[in-house]
Design an enzyme around this catalytic site. Sequence first.
Site, PDB file in Angstrom:
ATOM      1  CG  ASP A 189      -0.182  -0.404   2.516  1.00 14.19           C
ATOM      2  OD1 ASP A 189      -0.842  -0.796   3.476  1.00 14.19           O
ATOM      3  OD2 ASP A 189       1.063  -0.341   2.524  1.00 14.19           O
ATOM      4  CD  GLU A 243      -8.631   1.144   7.751  1.00 15.88           C
ATOM      5  OE1 GLU A 243      -8.624   0.187   8.550  1.00 15.88           O
ATOM      6  OE2 GLU A 243      -7.976   2.187   7.938  1.00 15.88           O
ATOM      7  CG  HIS A 261      -5.847  -1.996   8.869  1.00 17.20           C
ATOM      8  ND1 HIS A 261      -5.907  -0.685   9.235  1.00 17.20           N
ATOM      9  CD2 HIS A 261      -4.525  -2.297   8.866  1.00 17.20           C
ATOM     10  CE1 HIS A 261      -4.690  -0.230   9.437  1.00 17.20           C
ATOM     11  NE2 HIS A 261      -3.834  -1.190   9.224  1.00 17.20           N
ATOM     12  CG  ASN A 294      -8.907  -1.156  11.974  1.00 15.83           C
ATOM     13  OD1 ASN A 294      -7.906  -1.767  11.598  1.00 15.83           O
ATOM     14  ND2 ASN A 294      -9.450  -0.181  11.274  1.00 15.83           N
TER      15      ASN A 294
HETATM   16  C1  GLP Z   1      -0.442   0.316   8.593  1.00 24.38           C
HETATM   17  C2  GLP Z   1      -0.057  -0.528   7.386  1.00 24.38           C
HETATM   18  C3  GLP Z   1      -0.326  -1.995   7.609  1.00 24.38           C
HETATM   19  C4  GLP Z   1       0.285  -2.415   8.942  1.00 24.38           C
HETATM   20  C5  GLP Z   1      -0.402  -1.637  10.054  1.00 24.38           C
HETATM   21  C6  GLP Z   1       0.129  -2.048  11.432  1.00 24.38           C
HETATM   22  O1  GLP Z   1      -1.786   0.560   8.581  1.00 24.38           O
HETATM   23  N1  GLP Z   1      -0.768  -0.101   6.188  1.00 24.38           N
HETATM   24  O2  GLP Z   1       0.245  -2.750   6.538  1.00 24.38           O
HETATM   25  O3  GLP Z   1       0.123  -3.813   9.141  1.00 24.38           O
HETATM   26  O4  GLP Z   1      -0.134  -0.242   9.868  1.00 24.38           O
HETATM   27  O5  GLP Z   1       1.377  -1.419  11.624  1.00 24.38           O
HETATM   28  P1  GLP Z   1       2.338  -1.800  12.835  1.00 24.38           P
HETATM   29  O6  GLP Z   1       2.974  -3.099  12.430  1.00 24.38           O
HETATM   30  O7  GLP Z   1       3.318  -0.669  12.923  1.00 24.38           O
HETATM   31  O8  GLP Z   1       1.482  -1.941  14.052  1.00 24.38           O
END
Ligand code: GLP
Length: 242
Positions: A66, A144, A139, A137
């Site tokens: 993304d 989402e 995702h 959440n």
């Molecule tokens: C962002 C990214 C996701 C990632 C999420 C959790 O939203 N788009 O790909 O998994 O954050 O991030 P973290 O691993 O820093 O908790």
Amino acid sequence: MNVIVCDTPEEAGARAAVLVAAILRQRPNPVLGVATGESPLRMYAALRELVRDSVDVSHLRVFALDEYLGLDPARPDSFHSVVHREITLPFGLHEAAVSVPNGIGTEKRVMADAAEYETAIAAAGGVDVQVVGIGVNGHIGFNEPGSPKDSRTRIVMLAPETLAANARFFTPEPVPPRAVSQGIGTILEARNIVLLANGLRKAEAVRAAVQGRETVDVPASLLQGHPSLQVFLDRDAASLLS
Ligand code: GLP
């Protein structure tokens, strides 16, 4: 689904890296899908060490999940920059071997590039192993709650809890409210999926994703039926699993 609970995030990253390296070694032209965020960073560091000695990275192709919409890819907080810092440079890859969804230009342009992104993944032979984290959440990428199971790479609206969780990278500026994300359908086409989650703040999302019913309200739960899903957790992230 295989759930591996480790004592620490470091152990989870190291064990996940061994699996990812083993999958990449089996393929003449390996395709790695990468997630941004903190959860996979320890795994990437361990994977770099393993890959250096045993995977011919000259044939390694990388696709990111993304990117924020409308964010200059040259900014340090863009996912283009994060992937460049964490993957392209340390793995010694050519820029052309690493693809990140395009988030700049008109919506028409971004949507056209999103369709092209899907074509490029297919042209590379599909993703051998997709690394994913999980949002608070539930995702996956920027899919989402409410994201359809057959969703593809497209423009998405970020949820309030996602804006809050990612504010740390943008303060004092606001987090971009939209992004371009591979869809759940795109992610499910990967031959293997490795999910990494650490910390108490992910425990509820992990419980819903691993032991809850499959529902679009928890996008990570839509991965349950995948034939090769490996979930690496530290004890805190696994603390609500029965
Ligand atoms: C962002 C990214 C996701 C990632 C999420 C959790 O939203 N788009 O790909 O998994 O954050 O991030 P973290 O691993 O820093 O908790």
